[in-house]
Design a protein around this motif. Structure first.
Motif, PDB file in Angstrom:
ATOM      1  N   GLU A  89       4.414   4.202  -0.123  1.00 59.43           N
ATOM      2  CA  GLU A  89       4.146   3.056  -0.988  1.00 59.43           C
ATOM      3  C   GLU A  89       3.725   3.503  -2.387  1.00 59.43           C
ATOM      4  O   GLU A  89       4.033   2.817  -3.373  1.00 59.43           O
ATOM      5  CB  GLU A  89       3.051   2.185  -0.363  1.00 59.43           C
ATOM      6  CG  GLU A  89       3.529   1.398   0.840  1.00 59.43           C
ATOM      7  CD  GLU A  89       2.407   0.630   1.503  1.00 59.43           C
ATOM      8  OE1 GLU A  89       2.707  -0.313   2.244  1.00 59.43           O
ATOM      9  OE2 GLU A  89       1.230   0.989   1.289  1.00 59.43           O
TER      10      GLU A  89
ATOM     11  N   TYR B  91       4.339  -7.252  -7.791  1.00 63.75           N
ATOM     12  CA  TYR B  91       4.575  -6.431  -6.602  1.00 63.75           C
ATOM     13  C   TYR B  91       3.715  -5.165  -6.627  1.00 63.75           C
ATOM     14  O   TYR B  91       3.091  -4.809  -5.625  1.00 63.75           O
ATOM     15  CB  TYR B  91       6.054  -6.066  -6.531  1.00 63.75           C
ATOM     16  CG  TYR B  91       6.354  -4.838  -5.714  1.00 63.75           C
ATOM     17  CD1 TYR B  91       6.369  -4.891  -4.328  1.00 63.75           C
ATOM     18  CD2 TYR B  91       6.612  -3.608  -6.334  1.00 63.75           C
ATOM     19  CE1 TYR B  91       6.630  -3.748  -3.575  1.00 63.75           C
ATOM     20  CE2 TYR B  91       6.883  -2.477  -5.583  1.00 63.75           C
ATOM     21  CZ  TYR B  91       6.887  -2.556  -4.211  1.00 63.75           C
ATOM     22  OH  TYR B  91       7.152  -1.434  -3.473  1.00 63.75           O
TER      23      TYR B  91
ATOM     24  N   ALA C 179       6.788   4.033  -4.249  1.00 63.76           N
ATOM     25  CA  ALA C 179       7.397   2.745  -4.570  1.00 63.76           C
ATOM     26  C   ALA C 179       6.680   2.069  -5.738  1.00 63.76           C
ATOM     27  O   ALA C 179       7.320   1.454  -6.602  1.00 63.76           O
ATOM     28  CB  ALA C 179       7.385   1.840  -3.339  1.00 63.76           C
TER      29      ALA C 179
ATOM     30  N   ASN D 185      11.857  -1.215  -0.328  1.00 65.12           N
ATOM     31  CA  ASN D 185      11.205  -2.476  -0.014  1.00 65.12           C
ATOM     32  C   ASN D 185      11.942  -3.253   1.070  1.00 65.12           C
ATOM     33  O   ASN D 185      11.329  -4.041   1.796  1.00 65.12           O
ATOM     34  CB  ASN D 185      11.076  -3.327  -1.275  1.00 65.12           C
ATOM     35  CG  ASN D 185       9.942  -2.859  -2.154  1.00 65.12           C
ATOM     36  OD1 ASN D 185       8.775  -3.105  -1.865  1.00 65.12           O
ATOM     37  ND2 ASN D 185      10.274  -2.149  -3.223  1.00 65.12           N
TER      38      ASN D 185
ATOM     39  N   ALA E 235       6.909  -7.011   0.081  1.00 65.22           N
ATOM     40  CA  ALA E 235       8.198  -6.314   0.017  1.00 65.22           C
ATOM     41  C   ALA E 235       9.281  -7.231  -0.534  1.00 65.22           C
ATOM     42  O   ALA E 235      10.185  -6.781  -1.256  1.00 65.22           O
ATOM     43  CB  ALA E 235       8.588  -5.807   1.402  1.00 65.22           C
TER      44      ALA E 235
ATOM     45  N   MET F 196       0.843  -4.205  -4.002  1.00 62.52           N
ATOM     46  CA  MET F 196       1.059  -3.000  -3.216  1.00 62.52           C
ATOM     47  C   MET F 196      -0.138  -2.060  -3.322  1.00 62.52           C
ATOM     48  O   MET F 196      -0.543  -1.424  -2.342  1.00 62.52           O
ATOM     49  CB  MET F 196       2.328  -2.296  -3.667  1.00 62.52           C
ATOM     50  CG  MET F 196       2.753  -1.142  -2.771  1.00 62.52           C
ATOM     51  SD  MET F 196       3.221  -1.676  -1.116  1.00 62.52           S
ATOM     52  CE  MET F 196       4.911  -2.214  -1.396  1.00 62.52           C
TER      53      MET F 196
ATOM     54  N   GLY G 174       9.118  -7.105  -4.168  1.00 62.02           N
ATOM     55  CA  GLY G 174       9.678  -5.857  -4.660  1.00 62.02           C
ATOM     56  C   GLY G 174      11.193  -5.876  -4.668  1.00 62.02           C
ATOM     57  O   GLY G 174      11.827  -5.428  -5.633  1.00 62.02           O
ATOM     58  N   CYS G 175      11.809  -6.375  -3.593  1.00 60.66           N
ATOM     59  CA  CYS G 175      13.277  -6.458  -3.522  1.00 60.66           C
ATOM     60  C   CYS G 175      13.831  -7.364  -4.613  1.00 60.66           C
ATOM     61  O   CYS G 175      14.772  -7.000  -5.328  1.00 60.66           O
ATOM     62  CB  CYS G 175      13.706  -6.965  -2.151  1.00 60.66           C
ATOM     63  SG  CYS G 175      13.521  -5.773  -0.810  1.00 60.66           S
TER      64      CYS G 175
END
Length: 221
Positions: A198, A86, A201, A16, A68, A90, A71-72
């Motif tokens: 993605e 997230y 992720a 991310n 992102a 996404m 997500g982080c």
């Protein structure tokens, strides 16, 4: 924290971080394109898709960065709410990118076929504005130097003086069609590639969210 959870957490974080930087890059490119070619695209006023390209890049870059960021933060803080949010965003973004790729691949040929028509109309309407396009793209006339039917050409058609048929640039039709063909195919292919990354992720995000939720439940007992 187990080894598996540790790997999932930091793979998700760095993935991310990459998406956030990519979003900022896309935002910067969109702004740069908007500032640089705003005057040039006026010769294609009837093409709303072309006019919206830079604005779409700015919006998409901003959205990618925000998602992102979720997500982080969700990975670092191990927040179930942020991770689920997230993952949902996404998934929506993935659908939009797949739609974009399909639209590009389906409509690219018809778009390219319209370029000669737009160029001929622009050339006939305002040659002075067309000279600005020639200077920007380093091309000459809709169909090349023959478009002017003169031995001496405007300086916008050449890199050196005197500007003649011998040292004139290639046609604007060839330059623009080649640019959009390459740009469209690369954009569609990259969009599909990013969607694949993605998807990984999203799976990692949901796995980590599930682990955090189960760990919180066990903490109550």
């Amino acid at each position: 924290m187990g080894c598996g959870e540790f790997l999932v957490k930091y793979i998700l974080f760095f993935a991310n971080l990459f998406f956030a930087l990519a979003g900022l890059a896309l935002l910067g490119i969109g702004i740069a394109v908007e500032l640089k070619v705003a005057a040039v695209v006026n010769f294609m006023e009837q093409n709303q898709m072309l006019q919206m390209t830079s604005i779409s890049a700015i919006v998409l870059g901003s959205v990618v960065f925000v998602i992102a960021f979720f997500g982080c933060c969700g990975a670092v803080r191990e927040s179930n709410c942020m991770l689920v949010t997230y993952s949902i965003f996404m998934l929506v973004l993935m659908v939009l990118k797949i739609t974009l790729a399909v639209l590009i691949f389906v409509n690219l040929d018809s778009f390219l076929a319209e370029v000669p028509k737009w160029l001929n109309e622009a050339f006939a309407k305002d040659q002075q504005a067309f000279h600005e396009l020639e200077q920007s793209l380093k091309c000459c006339g809709p169909t090349g130097a023959s478009s002017y039917q003169n031995l001496v050409l405007p300086q916008s058609c050449c890199a050196s003086t005197p500007c003649t048929i011998v040292n004139a640039y290639t046609s604007c039709n060839d330059v623009i069609q080649s640019f959009f063909s390459t740009f469209g195919l690369v954009t569609g292919a990259v969009a599909i590639g990013i969607v694949a990354v993605e998807l990984v992720a999203v799976v990692f995000g949901l796995c980590l969210a599930n682990h955090v939720r189960n760990r919180d439940r066990r903490a109550y007992y």
